[in-house]
Design a protein around this motif. Structure first.
Motif, PDB file in Angstrom:
ATOM      1  N   UNK A 109      -1.082  18.919 -71.945  1.00 55.72           N
ATOM      2  CA  UNK A 109      -0.342  17.796 -71.485  1.00 55.72           C
ATOM      3  C   UNK A 109      -1.260  16.697 -71.451  1.00 55.72           C
ATOM      4  N   UNK A 110      -3.125  17.422 -71.485  1.00 55.91           N
ATOM      5  CA  UNK A 110      -4.132  16.346 -71.216  1.00 55.91           C
ATOM      6  C   UNK A 110      -4.437  15.939 -72.405  1.00 55.91           C
ATOM      7  N   UNK A 111      -4.271  17.483 -73.486  1.00 51.08           N
ATOM      8  CA  UNK A 111      -4.369  17.039 -74.988  1.00 51.08           C
ATOM      9  C   UNK A 111      -3.672  15.789 -75.344  1.00 51.08           C
ATOM     10  N   UNK A 112      -2.023  16.083 -75.312  1.00 46.21           N
ATOM     11  CA  UNK A 112      -1.271  15.245 -75.502  1.00 46.21           C
ATOM     12  C   UNK A 112      -2.187  13.493 -75.067  1.00 46.21           C
ATOM     13  N   UNK A 113      -1.835  13.371 -74.192  1.00 43.86           N
ATOM     14  CA  UNK A 113      -2.279  11.839 -73.297  1.00 43.86           C
ATOM     15  C   UNK A 113      -3.550  11.471 -73.987  1.00 43.86           C
ATOM     16  N   UNK A 114      -4.397  12.070 -74.711  1.00 52.16           N
ATOM     17  CA  UNK A 114      -5.536  11.698 -75.452  1.00 52.16           C
ATOM     18  C   UNK A 114      -5.253  11.447 -76.732  1.00 52.16           C
ATOM     19  N   UNK A 115      -4.875  12.414 -77.288  1.00 54.42           N
ATOM     20  CA  UNK A 115      -4.586  12.279 -78.586  1.00 54.42           C
ATOM     21  C   UNK A 115      -3.321  11.106 -79.100  1.00 54.42           C
ATOM     22  N   UNK A 116      -2.652  10.809 -78.203  1.00 60.38           N
ATOM     23  CA  UNK A 116      -1.164  10.053 -78.543  1.00 60.38           C
ATOM     24  C   UNK A 116      -2.077   8.487 -77.467  1.00 60.38           C
ATOM     25  N   UNK A 117      -2.578   8.356 -76.594  1.00 58.73           N
ATOM     26  CA  UNK A 117      -3.634   7.127 -76.857  1.00 58.73           C
ATOM     27  C   UNK A 117      -4.532   6.625 -76.417  1.00 58.73           C
ATOM     28  N   UNK A 118      -5.594   7.743 -76.463  1.00 55.83           N
ATOM     29  CA  UNK A 118      -7.088   7.480 -76.094  1.00 55.83           C
ATOM     30  C   UNK A 118      -7.513   7.848 -74.796  1.00 55.83           C
ATOM     31  N   UNK A 119      -6.593   8.238 -73.951  1.00 57.32           N
ATOM     32  CA  UNK A 119      -7.173   8.394 -72.535  1.00 57.32           C
ATOM     33  C   UNK A 119      -7.050   9.596 -72.014  1.00 57.32           C
ATOM     34  N   UNK A 120      -8.077   9.538 -70.948  1.00 60.96           N
ATOM     35  CA  UNK A 120      -7.919  10.778 -70.339  1.00 60.96           C
ATOM     36  C   UNK A 120      -7.448  10.845 -69.020  1.00 60.96           C
ATOM     37  N   UNK A 121      -7.342  11.478 -68.025  1.00 59.19           N
ATOM     38  CA  UNK A 121      -7.518  11.183 -66.457  1.00 59.19           C
ATOM     39  C   UNK A 121      -8.741  11.590 -65.833  1.00 59.19           C
ATOM     40  N   UNK A 122      -8.730  10.883 -64.929  1.00 58.55           N
ATOM     41  CA  UNK A 122      -9.356  11.851 -64.018  1.00 58.55           C
ATOM     42  C   UNK A 122      -9.162  11.976 -62.213  1.00 58.55           C
ATOM     43  N   UNK A 123      -9.120  13.132 -61.897  1.00 61.21           N
ATOM     44  CA  UNK A 123      -8.328  13.707 -61.036  1.00 61.21           C
ATOM     45  C   UNK A 123      -8.516  13.958 -59.492  1.00 61.21           C
ATOM     46  N   UNK A 124      -8.437  13.901 -58.444  1.00 62.27           N
ATOM     47  CA  UNK A 124      -9.357  14.871 -57.648  1.00 62.27           C
ATOM     48  C   UNK A 124      -8.262  15.187 -55.821  1.00 62.27           C
ATOM     49  N   UNK A 125      -7.596  16.534 -56.026  1.00 57.60           N
ATOM     50  CA  UNK A 125      -6.801  16.926 -54.666  1.00 57.60           C
ATOM     51  C   UNK A 125      -6.713  17.120 -53.137  1.00 57.60           C
ATOM     52  N   UNK A 126      -6.180  16.306 -52.875  1.00 58.22           N
ATOM     53  CA  UNK A 126      -6.971  16.018 -51.555  1.00 58.22           C
ATOM     54  C   UNK A 126      -6.000  16.861 -51.013  1.00 58.22           C
ATOM     55  N   UNK A 127      -6.255  17.821 -49.776  1.00 54.73           N
ATOM     56  CA  UNK A 127      -6.073  18.712 -49.114  1.00 54.73           C
ATOM     57  C   UNK A 127      -5.894  18.327 -47.561  1.00 54.73           C
ATOM     58  N   UNK A 128      -4.807  19.245 -47.355  1.00 65.11           N
ATOM     59  CA  UNK A 128      -4.517  18.944 -45.385  1.00 65.11           C
ATOM     60  C   UNK A 128      -4.068  20.027 -44.937  1.00 65.11           C
ATOM     61  N   UNK A 129      -4.732  20.238 -44.152  1.00 66.04           N
ATOM     62  CA  UNK A 129      -4.279  22.611 -43.754  1.00 66.04           C
ATOM     63  C   UNK A 129      -3.841  22.292 -42.520  1.00 66.04           C
ATOM     64  N   UNK A 130      -4.062  23.613 -41.478  1.00 64.71           N
ATOM     65  CA  UNK A 130      -3.992  23.717 -40.002  1.00 64.71           C
ATOM     66  C   UNK A 130      -4.910  24.925 -39.798  1.00 64.71           C
ATOM     67  N   UNK A 131      -5.884  25.212 -39.081  1.00 65.44           N
ATOM     68  CA  UNK A 131      -6.645  25.913 -39.328  1.00 65.44           C
ATOM     69  C   UNK A 131      -6.250  26.745 -36.936  1.00 65.44           C
ATOM     70  N   UNK A 132      -5.988  28.017 -37.485  1.00 68.53           N
ATOM     71  CA  UNK A 132      -5.694  28.227 -36.138  1.00 68.53           C
ATOM     72  C   UNK A 132      -7.050  28.474 -34.964  1.00 68.53           C
TER      73      UNK A 132
END
Ligand code: GLU
Ligand code: MG
Length: 438
Positions: A109-132
């Motif tokens: 998917x990332x390669x198709x984005x680059x190939x078809x549009x010349x664009x790439x993504x920068x991504x960050x996953x933000x997580x929440x959790x509950x600690x016992x």
């Protein structure tokens, strides 16, 4: 006691669970190129470890082929065995592409984005959790004292993350009792998804060593607070210039980013089958819970399906570099590679059709708008159950086409088998069961 250091070769399966096989660490070198054997039907494990009807049955073989860049070797310094593992692609036994590998889906998917549009993504996953082990008290929200009272967990977790190559941006006590949040620095899609997998493992590894547990499950109780995964992203050109921001455009969203967002909005109900993939996901994904229950793009709005995030830069250059969007209808019961691959494919479809950006909401609640206004703005209520999410997937041929047919069929069969297990569970039971697993 004597010990043979062990290195695990793992992958995140369709339910997001990290599974794999180990080899003696002194023999890892050879395995970096040959991989270790794996069983195709393992992809059909539901979140509860039962096996969904499998297209492979008892037949066939695969390889777990490690990506050397994902090497994790974290010694907690407490005498317990170090955490040693690699994240892997699933391949055929000759190393060729296996069409049901989530990492491969993301890479393509990332390669198709680059190939078809010349664009790439920068991504960050933000997580929440509950600690016992949080020793939570009333009004712990964002409290310095809540961070103090959860003892060594936070610092040990962040040290483990850093040693595993994942750089923390911020860490805090969230709104709910015992709830914490960690944000990381953005990176390219594969590293971001690998980082999301590693982050959850390091959190569990830390809690286990401290004699506690934690859960990324979207809801620990029906009335409680949700824990989300917010997927931040921005678009960049081939020369490393940010292209999401346009100072002259409405809310600063460039035309390209607007089309990318429009594609996501158009396919968002079907994407929920992957981003909010379990029964417990829908105990979280409700209006007025700061989760993102509508398909709107919201300017600095934590209730929006996609939030246009704030930037803190003083110069236009800084603003453009920081400008990013946040997909909020996601949680940790999904597989991050599938989640991001489909977001990229939906965005790419929007770019390919040069879709105009639906007008973002600014301070408006979609629930309070009339249906006519919502329709005019292209805002729909996102699915309110797994069945509604899968009905949306059934109705969206484009999203179905974002996955190889065999992967789509395996995924749907896996989900349906899991949903069947929980048909009679009360909301409390759903929360309890998923908390055990996630
Ligand atoms: N806990 C909320 C969620 O389930 C998000 C709260 C926030 O950080 O805005 O997504
Ligand atoms: Mg939060």
């Amino acid at each position: 006691m004597i010990r043979e250091p062990l290195t695990m070769f793992c992958h995140a399966d369709l339910t997001g669970a990290v599974r794999g096989k180990g080899v003696p660490t002194r023999l890892v070198e050879r395995r970096l190129t040959s991989g270790v054997g794996w069983t195709p039907t393992n992809l059909m494990f539901t979140a509860f470890g039962t096996i969904a009807p499998s297209p492979w049955g008892a037949h066939g073989d695969l390889m777990l082929m490690p990506d050397a860049a994902t090497k994790v070797e974290v010694d907690f310094g407490d005498g317990t065995p170090a955490e040693r593992f690699y994240l892997c692609d699933l391949t055929e036994t000759d190393g060729s592409r296996f069409d049901c590998c989530p990492r491969t889906l993301l890479r393509e998917a990332a390669a198709a984005l680059l190939e078809e549009t010349g664009l790439s993504l920068r991504v960050a996953f933000e997580h929440e959790f509950i600690y016992s082990g949080a020793q939570s008290r009333t009004a712990d929200n964002y409290a310095l004292d809540a961070v103090r009272r959860h003892g060594a967990f936070g610092e040990t977790f962040l040290a483990a993350l850093s040693a595993a190559g994942v750089e923390t941006d911020s860490y805090l006590a969230e709104f709910g009792p015992g709830q914490f949040e960690v944000t990381v620095l953005p990176s390219e899609p594969m590293a971001a998804c690998d980082g999301a997998v590693i982050l959850k493992e390091m959190a569990r590894a830390t809690a286990w060593r401290l004699g506690h547990s934690l859960s990324f499950s979207p809801r620990l109780s029906p009335e409680g607070l949700g824990s989300g995964v917010h997927i931040h992203f921005s678009l960049w050109d081939k020369d490393g210039r940010p292209v999401s921001y346009d100072a002259g455009a409405s809310q600063g969203v460039s035309e390209k980013a607007g089309s990318f967002l429009a594609g996501i909005v158009r396919h968002m109900p079907a994407l929920c089958a992957f981003t909010a993939p379990t029964v417990v996901s829908y105990l979280r994904l409700k209006p007025h819970t700061w989760t993102g229950a509508w398909s709107n793009i919201g300017y600095r709005d934590r209730e929006a399906g996609i939030r246009i995030c704030p930037v803190f830069g003083k110069s236009e250059e800084k603003t453009a570099g920081q400008f990013n969007f946040e997909f909020r209808a996601a949680d940790a019961t999904g597989n991050p590679y599938l989640q991001l691959a489909l977001i990229i494919r939906a965005g790419l479809a929007g770019l390919a059709q040069a879709l105009p950006m639906p007008t973002p909401t600014e301070g408006q609640d979609p629930e309070e708008m009339g249906e006519a206004e919502r329709q005019a703005r292209g805002i729909v209520r996102l699915p309110d159950s797994v069945d509604a999410a899968h009905a949306a997937l059934d109705a969206d041929a484009a999203v179905q086409g974002f996955l190889p047919p065999r992967l789509l069929a395996a995924y749907v069969a896996n989900r349906q088998a899991e949903f069947a297990l929980g048909r009679d569970w009360s909301p409390e039971e759903i929360c309890r069961r998923y908390a055990e697993v996630y």
